[in-house]
Design a protein around this motif. Structure first.
Motif, mmCIF file in Angstrom:
data_model
loop_
_atom_site.group_PDB
_atom_site.id
_atom_site.type_symbol
_atom_site.label_atom_id
_atom_site.label_comp_id
_atom_site.label_asym_id
_atom_site.label_seq_id
_atom_site.Cartn_x
_atom_site.Cartn_y
_atom_site.Cartn_z
ATOM 1 N N TYR A 21 1.990 5.525 -13.809
ATOM 2 C CA TYR A 21 1.898 4.073 -13.577
ATOM 3 C C TYR A 21 1.136 3.388 -14.714
ATOM 4 O O TYR A 21 1.482 2.282 -15.125
ATOM 5 C CB TYR A 21 1.225 3.778 -12.240
ATOM 6 N N LEU A 70 -5.833 3.657 -7.091
ATOM 7 C CA LEU A 70 -4.945 3.779 -5.926
ATOM 8 C C LEU A 70 -3.496 3.871 -6.390
ATOM 9 O O LEU A 70 -3.015 3.010 -7.129
ATOM 10 C CB LEU A 70 -5.136 2.546 -5.028
ATOM 11 N N ALA A 71 -2.814 4.892 -5.940
ATOM 12 C CA ALA A 71 -1.396 5.044 -6.311
ATOM 13 C C ALA A 71 -0.692 5.941 -5.309
ATOM 14 O O ALA A 71 -1.279 6.912 -4.809
ATOM 15 C CB ALA A 71 -1.281 5.662 -7.712
ATOM 16 N N VAL A 72 0.554 5.605 -5.017
ATOM 17 C CA VAL A 72 1.385 6.489 -4.193
ATOM 18 C C VAL A 72 2.652 6.815 -4.990
ATOM 19 O O VAL A 72 3.073 6.051 -5.862
ATOM 20 C CB VAL A 72 1.731 5.858 -2.818
ATOM 21 N N ILE A 77 6.786 4.441 -1.867
ATOM 22 C CA ILE A 77 6.204 3.092 -1.866
ATOM 23 C C ILE A 77 6.656 2.299 -0.637
ATOM 24 O O ILE A 77 7.791 2.425 -0.192
ATOM 25 C CB ILE A 77 6.545 2.387 -3.208
ATOM 26 N N LYS A 78 5.697 1.528 -0.112
ATOM 27 C CA LYS A 78 5.899 0.683 1.077
ATOM 28 C C LYS A 78 6.244 1.481 2.327
ATOM 29 O O LYS A 78 7.001 1.028 3.173
ATOM 30 C CB LYS A 78 6.937 -0.408 0.802
ATOM 31 N N SER A 79 5.679 2.676 2.423
ATOM 32 C CA SER A 79 5.832 3.405 3.688
ATOM 33 C C SER A 79 4.481 3.603 4.372
ATOM 34 O O SER A 79 4.348 4.456 5.250
ATOM 35 C CB SER A 79 6.557 4.734 3.471
ATOM 36 N N GLY A 80 3.494 2.811 3.969
ATOM 37 C CA GLY A 80 2.220 2.798 4.692
ATOM 38 C C GLY A 80 1.157 3.738 4.151
ATOM 39 O O GLY A 80 0.032 3.762 4.660
ATOM 40 N N ILE A 81 1.503 4.511 3.129
ATOM 41 C CA ILE A 81 0.534 5.503 2.626
ATOM 42 C C ILE A 81 -0.639 4.819 1.906
ATOM 43 O O ILE A 81 -1.794 5.197 2.082
ATOM 44 C CB ILE A 81 1.243 6.519 1.710
ATOM 45 N N GLY A 82 -0.328 3.786 1.116
ATOM 46 C CA GLY A 82 -1.396 3.058 0.430
ATOM 47 C C GLY A 82 -2.401 2.484 1.427
ATOM 48 O O GLY A 82 -3.614 2.618 1.256
ATOM 49 N N ARG A 83 -1.867 1.862 2.485
ATOM 50 C CA ARG A 83 -2.749 1.315 3.522
ATOM 51 C C ARG A 83 -3.591 2.436 4.151
ATOM 52 O O ARG A 83 -4.805 2.283 4.330
ATOM 53 C CB ARG A 83 -1.912 0.635 4.618
ATOM 54 N N THR A 105 -7.689 -5.378 -9.412
ATOM 55 C CA THR A 105 -6.328 -4.916 -9.174
ATOM 56 C C THR A 105 -5.264 -5.785 -9.824
ATOM 57 O O THR A 105 -5.467 -6.980 -10.069
ATOM 58 C CB THR A 105 -6.066 -4.836 -7.649
ATOM 59 N N GLN A 107 -2.460 -5.682 -8.035
ATOM 60 C CA GLN A 107 -1.648 -5.792 -6.813
ATOM 61 C C GLN A 107 -2.406 -6.601 -5.749
ATOM 62 O O GLN A 107 -2.666 -6.101 -4.644
ATOM 63 C CB GLN A 107 -1.323 -4.395 -6.257
ATOM 64 N N GLU A 109 -1.529 -8.932 -3.770
ATOM 65 C CA GLU A 109 -0.823 -9.175 -2.495
ATOM 66 C C GLU A 109 -0.990 -7.985 -1.547
ATOM 67 O O GLU A 109 -1.156 -8.154 -0.337
ATOM 68 C CB GLU A 109 0.675 -9.447 -2.730
ATOM 69 N N PHE A 110 -0.952 -6.782 -2.109
ATOM 70 C CA PHE A 110 -1.159 -5.586 -1.282
ATOM 71 C C PHE A 110 -2.566 -5.611 -0.678
ATOM 72 O O PHE A 110 -2.744 -5.432 0.531
ATOM 73 C CB PHE A 110 -0.952 -4.313 -2.115
ATOM 74 N N LYS A 113 -3.133 -8.043 2.139
ATOM 75 C CA LYS A 113 -2.626 -7.555 3.441
ATOM 76 C C LYS A 113 -3.659 -6.691 4.147
ATOM 77 O O LYS A 113 -3.634 -6.539 5.359
ATOM 78 C CB LYS A 113 -1.361 -6.724 3.232
#
Ligand SMILES: CC(C)(COP(=O)(O)OP(=O)(O)OC[C@H]1O[C@@H](n2cnc3c(N)ncnc32)[C@H](O)[C@@H]1OP(=O)(O)O)[C@@H](O)C(=O)NCCC(=O)NCCS
Length: 150
Positions: A21, A70-72, A77-83, A105, A107, A109-110, A113
């Motif tokens: 990334y 922070l990275a997945v 991506i967008k499957s809740g792992i970052g949260r 960051t 990101q 917007e992330f 949330k």
């Protein structure tokens, strides 16, 4: 999915994930040296023996800590792992008595949330910038500073 503290054998996978990334300008790069020195900050997400996410809780000052690195994995991506990584780090921070979390960051917007609010970089203690001198972008930081009370 297992969320657990990182150990030495995770470093190569974390290095690859973060720096893929970083090469695209999406986050700051991390050397192996930094990953070894900050290994106890790192939390990893592991699925079927493969590291697919990472995040770091770095203690900064009295009751203050930073969420970093922070990275997945792209296919997750967008499957809740970052949260889940951030909320696990929040739990760890609470146990340590941290009252305020911040992040720098690309990101926002992330993080919004997850209850973080944009703040002026001036609100962060000078100590935070100590490591920024090693960043290629210093002194023109283009990351967004965000905070969350916990
Ligand atoms: C940023 C990152 C860690 C987020 O992790 P993720 O697992 O994809 O995020 P989640 O699935 O947990 O998302 C949680 C919420 O944020 C939202 N979200 C995630 N990424 C977002 C983004 N880039 N912009 C806006 N919203 C985002 C999700 O839709 C979800 O919203 P919901 O609660 O309404 O469903 C991940 O996209 C990533 O690794 N990106 C590349 C590396 C990077 O940019 N790291 C951050 C460096 S500062």
């Amino acid at each position: 999915m297992i969320y657990r503290k990182a150990v030495f054998k995770d470093v190569e996978a974390v290095h690859k994930l973060v720096n893929a990334y970083a090469d695209k300008g999406l986050m700051l790069s991390r050397s192996r040296n930094v990953l070894y020195e900050t290994l106890r900050d790192l939390l990893v997400a592991e699925h079927d023996g493969v590291i697919i996410g990472v995040g770091s809780l770095h203690l900064t000052w009295d009751e203050l800590a930073e969420i970093r690195a922070l990275a997945v994995a792209p296919h997750t991506i967008k499957s809740g792992i970052g949260r889940n990584i951030v909320e696990t780090l929040v739990g760890e921070a609470k146990q340590l008595g941290v009252k305020t979390l911040f992040t720098l960051t690309y990101q926002p917007e992330f993080f919004a949330k997850l209850g973080f609010e944009e703040v002026s970089k001036d609100l962060l203690p000078h100590k935070v910038w100590k490591e920024c001198i090693n960043c290629a972008k210093f002194p023109n930081c283009d990351e967004t500073a965000m905070m969350r009370k916990i």
